[in-house]
Motif scaffolding. Structure first.
Motif, PDB file in Angstrom:
ATOM      1  N   PHE A  34     -58.047  -4.865  29.588  1.00  0.00           N
ATOM      2  CA  PHE A  34     -56.627  -4.710  29.290  1.00  0.00           C
ATOM      3  C   PHE A  34     -56.361  -3.631  28.240  1.00  0.00           C
ATOM      4  CE2 PHE A  34     -56.661  -9.075  30.995  1.00  0.00           C
ATOM      5  CZ  PHE A  34     -55.789  -8.854  32.049  1.00  0.00           C
ATOM      6  N   ALA A  35     -57.313  -3.360  27.358  1.00  0.00           N
ATOM      7  CA  ALA A  35     -57.112  -2.349  26.321  1.00  0.00           C
ATOM      8  C   ALA A  35     -57.300  -0.934  26.863  1.00  0.00           C
ATOM      9  CB  ALA A  35     -58.068  -2.597  25.156  1.00  0.00           C
ATOM     10  N   THR A  36     -58.137  -0.779  27.874  1.00  0.00           N
ATOM     11  CA  THR A  36     -58.407   0.550  28.413  1.00  0.00           C
ATOM     12  C   THR A  36     -58.181   0.544  29.925  1.00  0.00           C
ATOM     13  OG1 THR A  36     -60.737  -0.008  28.686  1.00  0.00           O
ATOM     14  CG2 THR A  36     -60.108   1.077  26.638  1.00  0.00           C
ATOM     15  N   LEU A  41     -59.820   1.359  35.814  1.00  0.00           N
ATOM     16  CA  LEU A  41     -59.660   1.919  37.144  1.00  0.00           C
ATOM     17  C   LEU A  41     -60.865   2.764  37.551  1.00  0.00           C
ATOM     18  CD1 LEU A  41     -55.894   2.906  37.099  1.00  0.00           C
ATOM     19  CD2 LEU A  41     -56.968   1.042  38.359  1.00  0.00           C
ATOM     20  N   MET A  42     -61.472   3.457  36.566  1.00  0.00           N
ATOM     21  CA  MET A  42     -62.613   4.314  36.887  1.00  0.00           C
ATOM     22  C   MET A  42     -63.920   3.536  36.971  1.00  0.00           C
ATOM     23  SD  MET A  42     -61.565   7.786  34.742  1.00  0.00           S
ATOM     24  CE  MET A  42     -62.748   7.440  33.538  1.00  0.00           C
ATOM     25  N   TYR A  46     -68.197  -1.969  36.923  1.00  0.00           N
ATOM     26  CA  TYR A  46     -69.141  -2.275  35.837  1.00  0.00           C
ATOM     27  C   TYR A  46     -68.604  -3.396  34.948  1.00  0.00           C
ATOM     28  CZ  TYR A  46     -71.439   2.065  37.127  1.00  0.00           C
ATOM     29  OH  TYR A  46     -72.071   3.051  37.817  1.00  0.00           O
ATOM     30  N   TYR A  47     -67.318  -3.297  34.595  1.00  0.00           N
ATOM     31  CA  TYR A  47     -66.709  -4.345  33.774  1.00  0.00           C
ATOM     32  C   TYR A  47     -66.853  -5.705  34.463  1.00  0.00           C
ATOM     33  CZ  TYR A  47     -64.183  -1.138  30.655  1.00  0.00           C
ATOM     34  OH  TYR A  47     -63.843  -0.201  29.735  1.00  0.00           O
ATOM     35  N   THR A  48     -66.521  -5.740  35.737  1.00  0.00           N
ATOM     36  CA  THR A  48     -66.549  -6.995  36.472  1.00  0.00           C
ATOM     37  C   THR A  48     -67.969  -7.514  36.624  1.00  0.00           C
ATOM     38  OG1 THR A  48     -64.609  -6.243  37.673  1.00  0.00           O
ATOM     39  CG2 THR A  48     -65.764  -8.124  38.572  1.00  0.00           C
ATOM     40  N   ALA A 100     -58.170  -8.128  42.922  1.00  0.00           N
ATOM     41  CA  ALA A 100     -57.277  -7.027  42.534  1.00  0.00           C
ATOM     42  C   ALA A 100     -57.792  -5.702  43.080  1.00  0.00           C
ATOM     43  CB  ALA A 100     -57.149  -6.964  41.018  1.00  0.00           C
ATOM     44  N   TYR A 101     -59.113  -5.485  43.011  1.00  0.00           N
ATOM     45  CA  TYR A 101     -59.674  -4.261  43.591  1.00  0.00           C
ATOM     46  C   TYR A 101     -59.399  -4.199  45.084  1.00  0.00           C
ATOM     47  CZ  TYR A 101     -62.517  -4.052  39.328  1.00  0.00           C
ATOM     48  OH  TYR A 101     -62.953  -4.024  38.050  1.00  0.00           O
ATOM     49  N   ALA A 102     -59.618  -5.312  45.757  1.00  0.00           N
ATOM     50  CA  ALA A 102     -59.377  -5.346  47.203  1.00  0.00           C
ATOM     51  C   ALA A 102     -57.905  -5.093  47.505  1.00  0.00           C
ATOM     52  CB  ALA A 102     -59.826  -6.687  47.767  1.00  0.00           C
TER      53      ALA A 102
END
Length: 116
Positions: A34-36, A41-42, A46-48, A100-102
């Motif tokens: 949420f902060a970045t 999006l890029m 990796y975050y997930t 959300a990605y899907a």
């Protein structure tokens, strides 16, 4: 080692602390999403992925910490329970991020199809 140092090493509930650190790492990853938002999006995969891995570490370590805490007279059982609950919430958040990605990909595909 002195007697007091050995006693302190025996009392430490290491799985509960590992569970809490893994859960804290996952929560930091949620905050980073949420902060970045541009990095999300890029590099959202990796975050997930790391959020899911930290949850997979937090849940079993939390269960081990609860069991060990029972033998230690209740030491750090609450910390282990917090790690378990946070781990399951991290799994839920990572699954929502995958959805959300899907959704973003499906929306972009719909827009590209309707433009042509």
């Amino acid at each position: 080692m002195t007697s007091s140092t050995q006693q302190a090493a025996e009392i430490c509930n290491t799985p509960a602390r590992i569970s809490m650190w893994a859960a804290a790492l996952g929560v930091c990853l949620i905050v980073a999403v949420f902060a970045t938002p541009m990095f999300w999006l890029m590099y959202g995969g990796y975050y997930t992925f790391f959020m899911f891995v930290s949850a997979v570490v937090a849940i079993p370590a939390g269960h081990l910490g609860r069991r060990r805490g029972k033998r230690l007279g209740g030491r750090d059982r609450g910390l282990a329970l917090l790690g378990i609950v946070t781990g399951w919430l991290l799994i839920l958040c990572s699954l929502l991020l995958v959805l959300a990605y899907a959704g973003v990909l499906a929306g972009l595909a719909f827009l590209a199809d309707s433009a042509s």
